[in-house]
Every structure is written in C-alpha cells, then in structure tokens.
Design a protein around this motif. Structure first.
Motif, short mmCIF file in Angstrom:
data_model
loop_
_atom_site.label_atom_id
_atom_site.label_comp_id
_atom_site.label_asym_id
_atom_site.label_seq_id
_atom_site.Cartn_x
_atom_site.Cartn_y
_atom_site.Cartn_z
N LEU A 77 0.82 -1.22 0.00
CA LEU A 77 0.00 0.00 0.00
C LEU A 77 0.85 1.27 0.00
CD1 LEU A 77 -3.12 0.11 -0.03
CD2 LEU A 77 -2.24 -2.10 0.64
N THR A 80 0.70 3.66 -3.15
CA THR A 80 -0.60 4.17 -3.61
C THR A 80 -0.82 5.54 -3.00
OG1 THR A 80 -1.39 1.91 -3.63
CG2 THR A 80 -3.05 3.64 -3.81
N ARG A 81 -1.02 6.55 -3.81
CA ARG A 81 -0.89 7.91 -3.28
C ARG A 81 -2.15 8.51 -2.67
NH1 ARG A 81 0.10 8.75 -8.76
NH2 ARG A 81 -1.72 9.49 -9.91
N THR A 105 6.00 8.75 -7.23
CA THR A 105 4.64 8.87 -7.74
C THR A 105 4.51 10.15 -8.54
OG1 THR A 105 2.35 8.41 -7.11
CG2 THR A 105 3.48 10.13 -5.86
N SER A 253 -4.06 -0.60 -14.66
CA SER A 253 -3.65 -0.40 -13.27
C SER A 253 -2.29 -1.05 -13.03
CB SER A 253 -4.66 -1.03 -12.31
OG SER A 253 -4.50 -2.42 -12.28
N SER A 256 1.63 -2.05 -7.24
CA SER A 256 0.94 -0.86 -6.87
C SER A 256 1.81 0.38 -7.08
CB SER A 256 0.51 -0.98 -5.40
OG SER A 256 1.64 -1.37 -4.62
N SER A 259 0.41 4.15 -8.12
CA SER A 259 -1.01 3.80 -8.34
C SER A 259 -1.96 4.72 -7.59
CB SER A 259 -1.25 2.36 -7.91
OG SER A 259 -1.11 2.25 -6.50
N THR A 260 -3.23 4.58 -7.97
CA THR A 260 -4.29 5.31 -7.29
C THR A 260 -5.40 4.32 -6.93
OG1 THR A 260 -5.43 5.69 -9.38
CG2 THR A 260 -3.91 7.41 -8.64
N TYR A 261 -6.26 4.77 -6.08
CA TYR A 261 -7.42 3.98 -5.68
C TYR A 261 -8.23 3.57 -6.91
CZ TYR A 261 -11.80 2.88 -3.28
OH TYR A 261 -12.93 2.25 -2.83
N GLN A 263 -7.30 3.09 -9.92
CA GLN A 263 -6.67 2.01 -10.70
C GLN A 263 -7.05 0.65 -10.14
OE1 GLN A 263 -2.47 2.31 -11.43
NE2 GLN A 263 -2.56 4.49 -11.83
N PHE A 264 -7.00 0.50 -8.82
CA PHE A 264 -7.39 -0.78 -8.21
C PHE A 264 -8.86 -1.08 -8.52
CE2 PHE A 264 -4.25 0.09 -4.50
CZ PHE A 264 -3.21 -0.41 -5.25
#
Lengths: 547, 459
Positions: A77, A80-81, A105, A253, A256, A259-261, A263-264
C-alpha cells in the motif's frame, strides 16, 4: 603497485564443502534447519531437489527479513498515493514506513491527491494498550476525514493491536457507514507469518475484497493490461509505462507502483494481467482470472532482452499485427543505445562474479542484467520467497500448509455474475499454447542458475560473510542492513531493494542505468585504498637520506 | 507542485491522529545505546520487523554496519510468551557471533504479553546458555511509552544496573553520559575532558563503532565502545555528569541512589553557554584548571559569533527534534540574537515547554512550543508565521521545499546527507561548525535570491 582488489583470490572449494563450512559453527538444531535452505544447484538434467523456503527464521540468527506489517503497509500500500493509510499502533511502525522505500509517484497538479509524504498514526500510548484503542482509532479516522476528505482510508494493525483485541475491521465498517467513503482494515500484525510475504498476501486480499472491481471502466485503449507486482522503486514503473505507452499498450492499473485507488477499483477492465514480482502477487492474478476471466502471464522488465521478450509476449497474446509491428519498432529503436553502453561496460565487467540475496523475485530477475554485461551469478537466494519462486509453479500443489501459512486467509473466489468475461475462447487459448505461449507459468530461479552455484534461502549475516570470504564475489546485492558490513570487506554492495540512490533499473533506460552503476561500483578506485603504504610494506628497508 | 499539499493553514486540535511524527519508538534508542557498549550485540525481543526497522533506521543515519539480533516472534510466541525464543536466541548468539555482552530490549509486543526478561535471563544462566565471562543485560522499552529518547535512557539505565559495582575504592574518574548524540560528539566530549586532564568513563560511547574506518576488514564488534570493566567501575567514580535530562538523567540518578556517586544534570553542551557550564562542571568536580587550549577554543567561538552576528539578529527559526537537543539549540540560537519561534519535540515531557518558555522569555516575537507535537503542527505554525530558517532532521526537507525555507539538518535521523557522524556539534568546536552551517544556509539563500544589480562578491 598492487591493490587489495587485485590481490584477493577466491579459494577453490567444492560447493558441497562450502555448504558444510557455512553450517559448521551452528548449534546442531540450527545447522539441521539451515541445511534445508541451502542447496548446490544441480538443476541441469536432474530434477530439482526440494528447496526449504517460507519457513520461520531462527531466533538469534541475524536475518535480513522484515515483518508482515512492513510487507502490507510498506510494500503493497506504500506506493498508492490517494489512500490515507493510518497505522494503528505505537508510533514506531508508522515512522519507519514513512517515505523510506523510494516509491515515486507522479501527479499532474496540486489538485491531485498525494498522501505518500504523510505518516498517519494513532500513536498508541499505555492507556490505549490497557483500555483498548478502538475509540482512539475511530477518532483518528474522523479527524483524517475532516482534515483531508480522502476517497478512502486504510487501517494497518501493528503487533499490540491483535493482542489487545482491537477489531480494526469492525471499526472500519462502522466508520465506512458513518462517513460514506471506503474504509477498510488490515490484520497485518508483525508477528503473523514468517516474513513480509505474509503481509503482501494480507494486503492484496483486502484490496481484492474491498476495492478491486468496484468502479466501472475509465481507461480506453485497444490493448489493455494490468501490471502486477511492480512497485515503482526509483522510477521503475515510470520507465515501464513509457515503453508500454510507446508500444500503444494501455496500463489500466499497476499493483501498486505510482497507483491510485481508482486504478485498483477498475483493474477488472484489463484484458491481460502481466505479473512482474511473482512472489508478492501471483495469487491476485489467479483470483482475477477466476472472477473476471482475465488470463495472466509472467513478464520481466529487468534486463534489456527480458524487456523485449516480455513485450513480444504481450503482443503475441493480443495477436495483432499492428501491435507486433509497433513493439518491434520500439525494440529496434531502443536497442542500439543499450548495445553501445553494454559493450563498453562489458569490456570492464566480463567474467566478474555477483551474489544476489534479495526479495522474492529480484534475486532472479537481476541475474539477467548481470548476464548482459558478462557477469556470472555464483550464489543467490531470496529473502522471503516460497518454494515455487525457486523451483517453479509446478510444486505449488506439493507445498504443505503449516501453522504460519494457515494464518493467512485464502479467499474463496467465484466467477463474477456481472463482470466475468473470458478474454479468449478455448480455441484461441489452445492455439496460443500450441504456438509455445505459456500462461500462468513461472519456472522459478533455480533452472536459470548456473550448475554448482549456491542457492540459499533467507541468508543471514554470518553466512553472507563466510560466502564472501570463500567465494570473493566482485559485487554483492542485498539491502541497507547488509550494505556496510559487506563494504567494510572491500566488496561493493548494490542495494536491490531501493537501488541506493540509483534507478530506474527496469526497462531499456533502466538497463543502461544499471550497467553504468555496476561499472562504477566495481571499478571505483576506492576499493584500492584499504591499506596505507606502510601497511603494504611494513619492513623498513631504506630510509630517506636528507640532503 | 507542493509535497505536503494537504496541510491546511488553519489549525484544528487533533486528539487522536498523529501526522508526521517528531519522534519514533523506544527500541531504536535502546539499540543505539547498546551499540555504545564494547563487544555488545543488541537484541530485540519482539517480532523480527522491529529489529529490521531499527537496524535500517540506524544504518541509514550512520552509513555503518549495525548488527542486532531478534527473537523473531511468531503468532505462537505472541500467545504463549517469548521465553523459548529468547532462550534459543541467547544460545545461538553466543555460539555463532560470540559477543561479550547481549543487551536485550523489549518491544510493544513482548511488553503487551508481559514477558519478564530478567527472569528469562536468569533461566538462561541456570541452563548454562550464558558462557563464563559473558553477560546479558536488559531494559524494558515499551514502544507505547515515551519515545526513542526514553528507550536510550532506559538502556543506559539497564546497562548500568547490570554492570555498575561499588568496591569502596574510588577510581578517580568522572562518568559522562553523553545523551543521544552523534559518535563524533562523544569523541569531542572525551577530547575536551582529556584536555582538562580529567579521566572519564563515557557511556554509551559509539565513537569508533558507528564512525569506523574502511580497511578491508569487517569487525562485527568494532574497537570502540565502553568496555565491561569500565561499566563495572562506574560505581566507583567520583561523580557523574548527565548531559541532557531526557536521555541521561535516569542513569545518573541510578548511580547516585545505588552507589552514592553524586550526579549533576546538565544541558547538552551545544553552543557557548551550555559548553561553558559543562567545562565549569568538569572543573568543579575535579578541581582541575581549565587549560589555555580550551580558553582559546572558547575565544574562537566568541570571535565567530561577533563576526557573524550582523546576519543573525532577529532572524526567525523553527526547530524540531529531541528535547535535549532542542533545548540546547534554543539557548544557543537565542544567545546569538536569533529568535526560535516555533519549537516542537515529539517526545513527551511538560518540563520541555516550561524550559523553552524560560529560555525565550525575552523574545521580541510570540513563541509556539509543544512537547508531544508533530511536524504537521510545526508546518502549520510556519504557514501562519513564516521563518527564515528551519532546523531538524531529514523529514524537514519536505516542509523546507514547500515553504522555500533554508534547512539545516540536525538530529535523528539524517538519511539524505553523509558525513554528520564525523563532525561534532557539541563543545566550542561544535559551536563553530553550527555557526558555519547557519551562516552558509542564510547567505546561500541571499545569493540565490539577490537581483543581478546587487549580487555581492563579499559579505
């Protein structure tokens, strides 16, 4: 004048004797246990013997490994920004996982959320330990919500949380309902599992359960893939993205890196899953195939040839002449620069030796880069891998579940009623396989290792020092904890967790960076300065005659 | 683009959420203190991640090998207790690594389940797991109490408890507990004492351990560190100087109450006045004259202050770090006419705020101070009332960049610069170095921002 670097000579020893040498100082029980994790590679022709891996470290033996929390919050995690990651526990764990992994990021403007520069913690004190920390956690979530208004909040459990019985999942659910944003918890207490690998699994499971597939499609593209197990250390992900973009491949995506929320949440819209770090994420690829019908393949963007091979594999999957043409054009455009640097560096590195003890895939992947500059890997091993990462996926059914792995939840996954969509027909899959295309295939590190090389799992400080003393590698690859003890011996250590300050090392530009860095490290003058002139020639054979 | 873009100007009270801490947990301080014992392997009684994090943090800061072992708790050990793990660890460590001393510190995990380390150590001794002439000392360092500074203080105390003896025959030496400072600072304190002709036992002493040479040979137990005979002898010393109340007072008080070794608690000797008090205390305890060499160094520091003071007068400074460092720095900055206006430590302690208020009571500007604060709050204070200079650890660079303020790295951890472990900031010489750094930071800024018309060659 001779230098230390030139003087040192590797002792000629049979690999089996080296193993015995490594074990002889241990108490009997320790020696017996370590013997199962040390192997002389005789893969050529013979069946691979069982490699001991993913077993407990031995108390008192100085391991390289970290914990479940580190694997969950730090590794998975961490990059993930736009999720506010709150560590529930005393301050230490949150502090040590604050910006320390070199995850980079990219955001376009200040309007884009980026919480990676922040460390959020409940900073539990004695009172919270005695009376429970759930109330404080709720309050912390409330404060984070009011201050930052994020789209999601994640809660990470540290050791005492599990022991005092705080229910981070219940608190997350209550606050999710209260605030109307996605809030989820991780039971990633440090003592769970035998290494950070358990933490990767716990993290990925929760992302799979709480985020993946919750939002509709956003990215458009003809060739859409996910990149699984790439963490954008030192900008690796940026370089891979650059190459894929040049090829016309859309990355829906990355799990991680960078990544961003979102993307998940939209990852189920990709048409192919490509797996970089097999160890940390292969199970997600499996689950996504079952749930959404997305096939997966193993790729490797570490090494110029490996990158080219991976791109061709992706193109072959999509079976589009247009894509194949573009991929070949990109490879053709990138290779000349690489070749120039590779040939130049190789003239100074050919025949040199390396040892790699790191991670769950890097100790394998980076052998490619060393091969490209004529260097041989004489010993390697993972820090937190499982048997399949050494021996290949065919051993997975044989791996016994033990008390530690039973701790990690195995999700029951079924085909999604709404979004299950097999990306290829049975015939198409068959046709690809007949053409030699391999889905969900990873043969592990061992088949790629030279015969008689040493494969060592969870190597420790004592063994590393012994190995260096006996085998005298020209470079040793590990992490920050190992760096300076190895360098005191006059052997350069390349950090392959965070690349020292180097990188990216992935992709085409990355290969060039890596070749140059290894050239610099091995051929730096500093390694010749260990002894002063009076130490090199201690006998005073003449004195100056002063005029 | 800004890096800390979500930090609002408006300050709201937070009761539960800590953001961007100005402290870390006890065990890392305990590990650092234990590295100051010669021939010692620190041992972390908890899950292996703690040990990995602490070793990494110390290694990144010192750029030196940091060896330490762990009990590697699994879920089973967490439920049934870590005795078996620690017993096994002690046996393995003495067999494989052969240290003279194992210094065990606890973690939040082993403290929460209530492991009794002294009892387990006794059991190890009874079972013959501690070889003749070897030692195990320990300290209780729960991560949910205090900070890394508390952990340092607790390990100092635990070690003294384990070793100090009173034979009744004075050794003529002065104990110095140097505080949570750099190896170079410890070296400088010894140099000053030697210049005074005072024999000392400095503990912990990480000089020669965490700023060692590169020779082609790796010594798991380097030449530096306070030796066991010295540690034993601390009970026979004529007195103890504890530098820094938070890091050093407990150990000094222990020697006072247990072995009747009188103690004096001083500030860290950073800057002119605090160094004056340190030298004067050494003089009064031992009856020695202050040699010309030290008077000369003092004079040089005063000279530099006078040369530089035109640049310092009423410049505003924000400061964050450990209480002992921050108190001394606040006094030093105030003494050179600078004005610390935002002052934060993450370590708890009511006395901190009172002490800072006392030092800054004549400041022309309002002063914000907080113990148990964090860097998020410090950043908000800076947004509301900008400063000319920021002093703190590496993490401050995010604030410095966003707010465009010159930064001087000081404290723990500094992980983006190399060399600090070789240059002291204590003593008069340390004062010179600090002044040079401050002036360089301020003038570099002036050079950067000066219009071409008035870009100056000379300052």
């Amino acid at each position: 004048m001779s230098t230390i670097a030139k003087k040192k000579k590797a002792v000629k020893m049979d690999p089996t004797d080296i193993v015995q040498d490594l074990l002889k100082k241990y108490p009997t029980k320790v020696a017996r246990k370590r013997a199962k994790q040390i192997m002389v590679n005789e893969a050529e022709g013979a069946t691979t013997p069982e490699m001991g891996a993913n077993v407990r470290t031995i108390p008192g033996i100085i391991t390289m490994r970290g914990c479940t929390y580190a694997g969950c919050k730090g590794v998975i995690l961490g990059p993930t920004r736009d999720i506010v990651n709150i560590t529930h526990g005393p301050i230490g764990c949150g502090f040590y996982s604050w910006l320390t992994r070199r995850n980079q990021t990219h955001t376009e403007t200040d309007a884009d959320e980026n919480f990676m520069t922040y460390a959020f913690s409940t900073d539990m004190n004695e009172n919270d330990i005695v009376f429970g920390g759930e109330k404080k956690l709720k309050q912390a979530i409330q404060e984070a919500y009011e201050l930052f208004n994020p789209k999601a909040i994640a809660v990470f459990s540290t050791c005492p949380v599990g022991l005092i019985g705080d229910d981070v999942h219940a608190v997350s659910k209550e606050m999710r309902e209260k605030l109307g944003i996605n809030i989820f918890g991780f039971s990633c207490e440090g003592y769970k599992g035998v290494s950070q690998s358990a933490g990767h699994h716990i993290a990925n499971n929760q992302i799979f359960k709480h985020v993946l597939g919750t939002e509709g499609a956003v990215k458009v593209g003809e060739f859409k893939i996910n990149l699984l197990g790439e963490y954008n250390i030192g900008g690796d992900g940026f370089e891979i993205d650059r190459i894929l973009d040049a090829c016309g491949i859309t990355v829906v995506s990355t799990f991680s890196g960078n990544s961003t929320y979102e993307q998940f949440a939209t990852a189920h819209n990709a048409d192919l899953n490509t797996v970089m770090c097999h160890r940390s994420i292969n199970y997600v690829a499996e689950m996504m195939e079952t749930k959404y019908g997305i096939p997966w393949i193993k790729v490797n963007f570490i090494g110029a040839e490996a990158t080219a091979k991976s791109l061709r594999k992706i193109a072959q999957y999509f079976d589009s002449p247009k894509l194949t043409e573009r991929v070949e054009a990109v490879i053709a455009a990138e290779m000349p620069d690489i070749k120039t640097v590779m040939d130049d560096v190789r003239s100074r590195t050919e025949g040199k030796t390396a040892m790699l003890f790191v991670g769950g895939s890097r100790a394998h992947h980076y052998q490619e880069l060393f091969n490209e500059i004529g260097m041989r890997t004489i010993s390697a091993g993972y820090e937190f891998a499982h048997r399949d990462d050494y021996e290949g996926r065919h051993v997975i059914p044989e791996i016994k579940i033990d008390a530690d792995s039973r701790n990690i939840e195995e999700l029951e996954v079924e085909a999604c009623t709404e979004n299950y969509n097999p990306r290829k027909t049975e015939e198409e899959l068959k046709k690809l396989e007949e053409a030699g295309f391999k889905f969900k295939d990873y043969a592990g590190m061992i088949p790629d290792m030279p015969n008689k090389s040493l494969v060592i799992d969870d190597v420790n400080q004592y063994e590393a020092e012994k190995l260096i003393e006996i085998m005298k590698p020209d470079i040793f690859c590990a992490g920050i904890k190992e760096k300076y003890s190895v360098q005191k011996l006059g052997i350069p250590l390349k950090q392959l967790h965070n690349y020292d300050i180097g990188g990216p090392y992935a992709g085409f530009k990355g290969a060039i960076n890596f070749f140059r860095d290894i050239d610099r490290m091995i051929n730096s003058k500093v390694w010749s300065y260990m002894k002063a002139p009076w130490q090199e020639k201690p006998e005073l054979s003449a004195t100056y005659v002063w005029e | 683009m800004t890096l800390l873009r979500h930090t609002p100007v408006e300050i709201k009270e937070r009761k539960a959420l800590s953001i961007n801490p100005a402290k870390t947990c006890q065990p890392v301080g305990a590990m650092y203190a234990a590295l100051g014992i010669h021939g010692c392997l620190p041992h972390s009684h908890g899950s292996q991640g703690c040990c990995a994090y602490h070793r990494s943090a110390l290694t990144k800061h010192y750029k030196e090998p940091v060896s330490a072992a762990t009990s590697s708790f699994t879920e089973g050990a967490s439920v049934f207790g870590g005795q078996a793990n620690l017993l096994q660890a002690i046996n393995n460590i003495f067999t494989v690594y052969e240290p003279d001393v194992i210094a065990v510190h606890t973690t939040c995990l082993s403290e929460t389940i209530g492991d009794d380390v002294p009892q387990i150590t006794d059991k190890a001794r009874q079972e013959g797991k501690i070889p003749e002439g070897k030692f195990v000392v320990s300290a209780s360092t729960p991560s949910y109490v205090g900070s890394h500074v508390t952990g340092f203080a607790n390990m100092v105390m635990g070690t003294l408890k384990g070793f100090s003896e009173k034979t009744g025959k004075k050794n003529g030496k002065v104990n110095i507990i140097p505080g949570f400072v750099e190896p170079s600072d410890m070296e400088e304190l010894k140099r000053l004492a030697t210049a005074m002709g005072v024999q000392t036992i400095l503990f912990p002493d990480t000089s020669g351990v965490l700023n060692g040479p590169l020779t082609g040979e790796y010594k798991m137990f380097p030449d530096g560190g306070t030796t066991v005979p010295e540690l034993r002898s601390t009970g026979d010393s004529i007195g103890t100087l504890a530098l820094g109340e938070w890091a050093s007072a407990e150990g000094a008080k222990y020697l006072d109450s247990t072995h009747k070794v009188p103690c004096k608690i001083l500030d860290l000797p950073i800057g002119l006045k605090a160094t004056d008090r340190f030298i004067d205390a050494l003089r009064m305890i031992t009856g020695r004259h202050v040699p010309d060499l030290i008077a000369h160094e003092r004079g040089q520091l005063v000279d530099l202050i006078s040369d530089m003071h035109q640049y310092f007068y009423h410049k505003k400074v924000a400061l964050v770090g450990d209480p002992d460092q921050v108190i001394a720095l606040t006094e030093f900055l105030t003494s050179i006419d600078m004005c610390p206006v935002h002052i934060v430590t993450g370590t708890p302690g009511k006395k901190f705020e009172a002490r800072i208020k006392e030092i800054t009571k004549d400041s022309p500007f309002p002063v914000n101070v907080k113990a148990l604060g964090d860097m998020f709050l410090l950043h908000q204070w800076i947004k509301n009332d900008p400063v000319d200079l920021l002093i703190g650890n590496t993490y401050c660079k995010y604030i410095a960049r966003d707010e465009d303020i010159p930064l001087i790295r000081h404290g723990f951890p500094i992980i983006d610069r190399v060399g600090h472990q070789y240059f002291p900031t204590v003593g008069y010489k340390g004062g010179l170095r600090l002044l040079e750094k401050i002036l360089d930071a301020l003038l570099t800024r002036i050079d950067r921002d000066a219009p071409e018309d008035c870009f100056e060659l000379t300052y």
